[in-house]
Scaffold this motif. Structure first.
Motif, PDB file in Angstrom:
ATOM      1  N   PRO A 233      25.432 -45.505 -69.119  1.00 22.97           N
ATOM      2  CA  PRO A 233      25.187 -46.031 -67.773  1.00 22.97           C
ATOM      3  C   PRO A 233      23.840 -45.654 -67.175  1.00 22.97           C
ATOM      4  N   PHE A 234      23.330 -44.455 -67.461  1.00 15.15           N
ATOM      5  CA  PHE A 234      22.030 -44.085 -66.895  1.00 15.15           C
ATOM      6  C   PHE A 234      20.913 -44.940 -67.487  1.00 15.15           C
ATOM      7  N   PHE A 235      20.973 -45.151 -68.790  1.00 14.46           N
ATOM      8  CA  PHE A 235      19.970 -45.993 -69.441  1.00 14.46           C
ATOM      9  C   PHE A 235      20.053 -47.414 -68.899  1.00 14.46           C
ATOM     10  N   ALA A 236      21.259 -47.932 -68.744  1.00 14.15           N
ATOM     11  CA  ALA A 236      21.431 -49.284 -68.202  1.00 14.15           C
ATOM     12  C   ALA A 236      20.935 -49.366 -66.765  1.00 14.15           C
ATOM     13  N   PHE A 237      21.189 -48.331 -65.975  1.00 16.44           N
ATOM     14  CA  PHE A 237      20.742 -48.296 -64.584  1.00 16.44           C
ATOM     15  C   PHE A 237      19.224 -48.364 -64.501  1.00 16.44           C
ATOM     16  N   VAL A 238      18.564 -47.568 -65.320  1.00 17.60           N
ATOM     17  CA  VAL A 238      17.100 -47.560 -65.318  1.00 17.60           C
ATOM     18  C   VAL A 238      16.563 -48.900 -65.820  1.00 17.60           C
ATOM     19  N   MET A 239      17.173 -49.424 -66.870  1.00 22.64           N
ATOM     20  CA  MET A 239      16.679 -50.666 -67.467  1.00 22.64           C
ATOM     21  C   MET A 239      16.909 -51.886 -66.570  1.00 22.64           C
ATOM     22  N   LEU A 240      18.023 -51.946 -65.900  1.00 20.53           N
ATOM     23  CA  LEU A 240      18.355 -53.140 -65.121  1.00 20.53           C
ATOM     24  C   LEU A 240      17.954 -53.059 -63.653  1.00 20.53           C
ATOM     25  N   LEU A 241      17.765 -51.862 -63.155  1.00 19.06           N
ATOM     26  CA  LEU A 241      17.532 -51.744 -61.724  1.00 19.06           C
ATOM     27  C   LEU A 241      16.208 -51.080 -61.379  1.00 19.06           C
ATOM     28  N   VAL A 242      15.963 -49.914 -61.910  1.00 18.04           N
ATOM     29  CA  VAL A 242      14.811 -49.132 -61.494  1.00 18.04           C
ATOM     30  C   VAL A 242      13.499 -49.791 -61.898  1.00 18.04           C
ATOM     31  N   ILE A 243      13.377 -50.191 -63.152  1.00 18.06           N
ATOM     32  CA  ILE A 243      12.096 -50.736 -63.613  1.00 18.06           C
ATOM     33  C   ILE A 243      11.839 -52.129 -63.045  1.00 18.06           C
ATOM     34  N   PRO A 244      12.700 -53.122 -63.284  1.00 17.57           N
ATOM     35  CA  PRO A 244      12.324 -54.471 -62.838  1.00 17.57           C
ATOM     36  C   PRO A 244      12.465 -54.721 -61.343  1.00 17.57           C
ATOM     37  N   ILE A 245      13.458 -54.157 -60.704  1.00 15.20           N
ATOM     38  CA  ILE A 245      13.696 -54.487 -59.289  1.00 15.20           C
ATOM     39  C   ILE A 245      12.989 -53.500 -58.365  1.00 15.20           C
ATOM     40  N   LEU A 246      13.395 -52.253 -58.415  1.00 12.81           N
ATOM     41  CA  LEU A 246      12.830 -51.270 -57.494  1.00 12.81           C
ATOM     42  C   LEU A 246      11.376 -50.952 -57.804  1.00 12.81           C
ATOM     43  N   GLY A 247      11.074 -50.781 -59.065  1.00 15.27           N
ATOM     44  CA  GLY A 247       9.711 -50.400 -59.428  1.00 15.27           C
ATOM     45  C   GLY A 247       8.674 -51.387 -58.954  1.00 15.27           C
ATOM     46  N   SER A 248       8.889 -52.652 -59.260  1.00 11.47           N
ATOM     47  CA  SER A 248       7.886 -53.660 -58.893  1.00 11.47           C
ATOM     48  C   SER A 248       7.795 -53.856 -57.382  1.00 11.47           C
ATOM     49  N   GLN A 249       8.915 -53.927 -56.705  1.00 11.60           N
ATOM     50  CA  GLN A 249       8.887 -54.175 -55.262  1.00 11.60           C
ATOM     51  C   GLN A 249       8.340 -52.981 -54.485  1.00 11.60           C
ATOM     52  N   LEU A 250       8.704 -51.775 -54.888  1.00 13.00           N
ATOM     53  CA  LEU A 250       8.182 -50.604 -54.187  1.00 13.00           C
ATOM     54  C   LEU A 250       6.698 -50.394 -54.471  1.00 13.00           C
ATOM     55  N   TYR A 251       6.246 -50.742 -55.680  1.00 10.62           N
ATOM     56  CA  TYR A 251       4.813 -50.668 -55.963  1.00 10.62           C
ATOM     57  C   TYR A 251       4.055 -51.662 -55.093  1.00 10.62           C
ATOM     58  N   LEU A 252       4.570 -52.878 -54.994  1.00 12.52           N
ATOM     59  CA  LEU A 252       3.917 -53.874 -54.141  1.00 12.52           C
ATOM     60  C   LEU A 252       3.870 -53.403 -52.692  1.00 12.52           C
TER      61      LEU A 252
END
Length: 117
Positions: free
Chosen positions: A31-50
């Motif tokens: 679940p942690f790997f899935a959480f990072v792969m599906l949520l942190v990198i594509p959704i949160l990472g890009s939007q918070l960087y912007l």
């Protein structure tokens, strides 16, 4: 969307693909790997960087709030699928994201209320 946003989303997709392939190659799963792969990198990472690099204020605030709301819902769903420490970690992540979303809402409401001098 302008080219800056497209570039950030393309980089997020590239990082997602590389991290996914690397994680699978070294045997990461769960679940942690899935959480990072599906949520942190594509959704949160890009939007918070912007949001962090938006100097001229052209980024719609709704994008950040939508990303945070999706993150709260998905981390809450991850919490229902796990037990023990993993469940506590996902519940904590969901609570922190919800507090961040609420604080952003209150800050934006206060900025709208203050008169311009």
């Amino acid at each position: 969307m302008d080219s800056r946003e497209n570039a950030v989303l393309a980089v997020a997709l590239s990082v997602f693909c590389c991290a996914f392939l690397l994680g699978r190659a070294i045997g990461l799963d769960g679940p942690f790997f899935a959480f990072v792969m599906l949520l942190v990198i594509p959704i949160l990472g890009s939007q918070l960087y912007l949001a962090a690099t938006d100097a001229d204020g052209s980024l719609p605030a709704g994008w950040i709030r939508a990303a945070m709301l999706v993150s709260v819902v998905l981390s809450g769903l991850y919490a229902t699928l796990t037990t023990g420490f993993e469940q506590l970690a996902f519940q904590t992540a969901s609570a922190v994201l919800l507090l961040g979303l609420l604080s952003d809402e209150f800050r934006s409401r206060d900025r709208k209320r203050k008169p311009v001098r």
